[in-house]
Write a protein that holds these residues in place. Structure first.
Motif, PDB file in Angstrom:
ATOM      1  N   THR A  15      -4.246  11.148   4.261  1.00 27.39           N
ATOM      2  CA  THR A  15      -4.318   9.867   4.976  1.00 27.39           C
ATOM      3  C   THR A  15      -4.370   8.713   3.967  1.00 27.39           C
ATOM      4  O   THR A  15      -5.147   8.765   3.018  1.00 27.39           O
ATOM      5  N   THR A  16      -3.552   7.717   4.194  1.00 31.15           N
ATOM      6  CA  THR A  16      -3.574   6.522   3.350  1.00 31.15           C
ATOM      7  C   THR A  16      -4.740   5.642   3.801  1.00 31.15           C
ATOM      8  O   THR A  16      -4.988   5.525   5.007  1.00 31.15           O
ATOM      9  N   ILE A  17      -5.453   5.066   2.840  1.00 25.60           N
ATOM     10  CA  ILE A  17      -6.641   4.274   3.186  1.00 25.60           C
ATOM     11  C   ILE A  17      -6.547   2.875   2.580  1.00 25.60           C
ATOM     12  O   ILE A  17      -6.279   2.719   1.388  1.00 25.60           O
ATOM     13  N   LEU A  18      -6.772   1.886   3.435  1.00 30.02           N
ATOM     14  CA  LEU A  18      -6.894   0.499   2.975  1.00 30.02           C
ATOM     15  C   LEU A  18      -8.315   0.076   3.293  1.00 30.02           C
ATOM     16  O   LEU A  18      -8.706   0.017   4.458  1.00 30.02           O
ATOM     17  N   LEU A  19      -9.106  -0.174   2.267  1.00 26.80           N
ATOM     18  CA  LEU A  19     -10.484  -0.563   2.545  1.00 26.80           C
ATOM     19  C   LEU A  19     -10.806  -1.896   1.912  1.00 26.80           C
ATOM     20  O   LEU A  19     -10.221  -2.302   0.913  1.00 26.80           O
ATOM     21  N   PRO A  73      -4.946   9.043  11.973  1.00 30.67           N
ATOM     22  CA  PRO A  73      -4.334   7.851  11.383  1.00 30.67           C
ATOM     23  C   PRO A  73      -3.352   8.177  10.264  1.00 30.67           C
ATOM     24  O   PRO A  73      -3.538   9.146   9.540  1.00 30.67           O
ATOM     25  N   ARG A  74      -2.325   7.355  10.167  1.00 32.15           N
ATOM     26  CA  ARG A  74      -1.483   7.406   8.963  1.00 32.15           C
ATOM     27  C   ARG A  74      -2.048   6.407   7.955  1.00 32.15           C
ATOM     28  O   ARG A  74      -1.966   6.618   6.755  1.00 32.15           O
ATOM     29  N   LEU A  75      -2.579   5.312   8.495  1.00 34.91           N
ATOM     30  CA  LEU A  75      -3.259   4.323   7.647  1.00 34.91           C
ATOM     31  C   LEU A  75      -4.626   4.055   8.264  1.00 34.91           C
ATOM     32  O   LEU A  75      -4.716   3.579   9.399  1.00 34.91           O
ATOM     33  N   LEU A  76      -5.663   4.388   7.515  1.00 40.30           N
ATOM     34  CA  LEU A  76      -7.035   4.140   7.964  1.00 40.30           C
ATOM     35  C   LEU A  76      -7.521   2.868   7.277  1.00 40.30           C
ATOM     36  O   LEU A  76      -7.548   2.793   6.045  1.00 40.30           O
ATOM     37  N   MET A  77      -7.879   1.865   8.083  1.00 40.07           N
ATOM     38  CA  MET A  77      -8.354   0.597   7.521  1.00 40.07           C
ATOM     39  C   MET A  77      -9.843   0.452   7.813  1.00 40.07           C
ATOM     40  O   MET A  77     -10.274   0.558   8.962  1.00 40.07           O
ATOM     41  N   ILE A 101       0.862  -1.173   0.000  1.00 43.01           N
ATOM     42  CA  ILE A 101       0.000   0.000   0.000  1.00 43.01           C
ATOM     43  C   ILE A 101       0.901   1.227   0.000  1.00 43.01           C
ATOM     44  O   ILE A 101       1.750   1.380   0.891  1.00 43.01           O
ATOM     45  N   GLU A 102       0.744   2.056  -0.994  1.00 43.13           N
ATOM     46  CA  GLU A 102       1.620   3.224  -1.116  1.00 43.13           C
ATOM     47  C   GLU A 102       1.088   4.397  -0.315  1.00 43.13           C
ATOM     48  O   GLU A 102      -0.122   4.553  -0.139  1.00 43.13           O
ATOM     49  N   GLU A 103       2.037   5.196   0.154  1.00 41.75           N
ATOM     50  CA  GLU A 103       1.691   6.373   0.940  1.00 41.75           C
ATOM     51  C   GLU A 103       0.718   7.259   0.158  1.00 41.75           C
ATOM     52  O   GLU A 103       0.936   7.566  -1.016  1.00 41.75           O
ATOM     53  N   GLY A 104      -0.391   7.613   0.797  1.00 42.86           N
ATOM     54  CA  GLY A 104      -1.325   8.567   0.200  1.00 42.86           C
ATOM     55  C   GLY A 104      -2.404   7.980  -0.685  1.00 42.86           C
ATOM     56  O   GLY A 104      -3.312   8.692  -1.108  1.00 42.86           O
ATOM     57  N   GLU A 105      -2.338   6.686  -0.983  1.00 43.67           N
ATOM     58  CA  GLU A 105      -3.337   6.137  -1.906  1.00 43.67           C
ATOM     59  C   GLU A 105      -4.536   5.535  -1.161  1.00 43.67           C
ATOM     60  O   GLU A 105      -4.500   5.316   0.046  1.00 43.67           O
ATOM     61  N   ILE A 106      -5.601   5.309  -1.932  1.00 46.00           N
ATOM     62  CA  ILE A 106      -6.709   4.472  -1.451  1.00 46.00           C
ATOM     63  C   ILE A 106      -6.541   3.132  -2.148  1.00 46.00           C
ATOM     64  O   ILE A 106      -6.481   3.068  -3.379  1.00 46.00           O
ATOM     65  N   PHE A 107      -6.442   2.084  -1.359  1.00 44.12           N
ATOM     66  CA  PHE A 107      -6.266   0.737  -1.903  1.00 44.12           C
ATOM     67  C   PHE A 107      -7.472  -0.095  -1.480  1.00 44.12           C
ATOM     68  O   PHE A 107      -7.823  -0.118  -0.303  1.00 44.12           O
ATOM     69  N   ALA A 108      -8.106  -0.766  -2.436  1.00 44.67           N
ATOM     70  CA  ALA A 108      -9.308  -1.553  -2.146  1.00 44.67           C
ATOM     71  C   ALA A 108      -9.010  -3.045  -2.247  1.00 44.67           C
ATOM     72  O   ALA A 108      -8.482  -3.509  -3.258  1.00 44.67           O
ATOM     73  N   VAL A 109      -9.343  -3.774  -1.193  1.00 44.96           N
ATOM     74  CA  VAL A 109      -9.269  -5.238  -1.246  1.00 44.96           C
ATOM     75  C   VAL A 109     -10.694  -5.746  -1.434  1.00 44.96           C
ATOM     76  O   VAL A 109     -11.571  -5.476  -0.618  1.00 44.96           O
TER      77      VAL A 109
END
Ligand SMILES: Nc1ncnc2c1ncn2[C@@H]1O[C@H](COP(=O)(O)OP(=O)(O)O)[C@@H](O)[C@H]1O
Ligand SMILES: [Mg+2]
Length: 258
Positions: A190-194, A158-162, A28-36
């Motif tokens: 904020t980097t987001i992993l959703l 958060p730095r990473l919001l999941m 997961i890269e800094e600043g992106e929204i990544f969707a699983v």
């Protein structure tokens, strides 16, 4: 761009024998929204819980590196202190406390001068939370509860919001509002992993994503690449390329290309 979170060959088991993740790797890269993305039972929740350190003695194998630190095996509190904030599928609210009290808990332990500004920012993002301040969380609608959960999470800076299935159970219009807020949060840095079952909604805001099926990453790419993929279009976006494809899942199982 640098990876903020690197998950490498992670294996997670329940009761030391039931595999839920079979060697999952993601960056997961800094600043992106990544969707699983992926169907029910794919291991999406397990992945988030593994990253958050909530599953005892897991991951069994593999590495989780956050901002250069190997965090697998750490206590959940220590992982949270690094700035990994997890909003579970059930939102994790204190149902009998008011909206204001739930937000106060988000500020717990913060003595910095920015706390009041952050609370004001949450109220700007979700004005309904100010209107509902004195109401018990359990009396909120599903959408309002999700907004409260996200608002409270933002107070942790958060730095990473999941987020686990933030659109679950919400009417499409409300789900869109929640996703607009996520886009705004992302713009704030904020980097987001959703995690989502609703691929269309998630890929609409995410920069990149991955599909999980039975504990494995079966496809990964930019949202554009994923939305153009034939299997994704047929199975997850419901865009049937041919009549045969419209027959659905069983056909897909036979013909799928991953
Ligand atoms: N607490 C648990 N105990 C045993 N098995 C579990 C538990 N939670 C999830 N699983 C199993 O792990 C697999 C992945 O589940 P989960 O991560 O919840 O998937 P998803 O979030 O994608 O629906 C499923 O086969 C599920 O039955
Ligand atoms: Mg789940």
């Amino acid at each position: 761009m640098a990876a903020l979170l690197k998950v490498s060959s992670v294996e997670t088991l329940y009761f030391d024998r039931i595999y839920a993740l079979f060697g999952v790797s993601l960056e997961i890269e800094e600043g992106e929204i990544f969707a699983v993305l992926g169907p029910n039972g794919a291991g999406k929740t397990t992945l988030l819980r593994t990253i958050a350190g909530l599953l005892k003695d897991q991951p069994k194998k593999g590495e989780i590196v956050f901002d250069g630190r190997r965090v697998h095996g750490w206590q959940p509190e220590s992982i949270a202190r690094l700035g990994i904030v997890y909003v579970p599928e059930d939102r994790g609210l204190f149902r009998e406390l008011t909206v204001a009290e739930n937000l106060e808990l988000g500020l717990w332990g913060r003595r910095d001068a920015r706390a009041a500004d952050d609370l004001a920012a949450v109220h700007r993002m979700f004005p309904i939370l100010r209107e509902r301040a004195g109401q018990e969380a359990e009396t909120l609608s599903g959408g309002e509860q999700q907004m409260l959960a996200i608002g409270r999470a933002m107070l942790r800076r958060p730095r990473l919001l999941m987020l686990d299935e933030p659109s679950l159970g919400l009417a499409p219009r409300i789900a869109s509002l929640v996703y607009e807020a996520l886009t705004e949060i992302s713009r704030g840095g904020t980097t987001i992993l959703l995690v989502e079952q609703n691929a269309r909604l998630a890929l609409g805001v995410a920069r990149r994503g991955a599909f999980l099926e039975t504990g494995r990453v079966v496809l990964e790419g930019t949202s554009q690449e994923l939305m153009a993929d034939e299997n994704v279009r047929e199975v997850y976006l419901g865009v049937a390329a041919t009549d045969e494809a419209a027959k659905g899942w069983r056909q897909y199982r036979k013909r799928r290309r991953w």
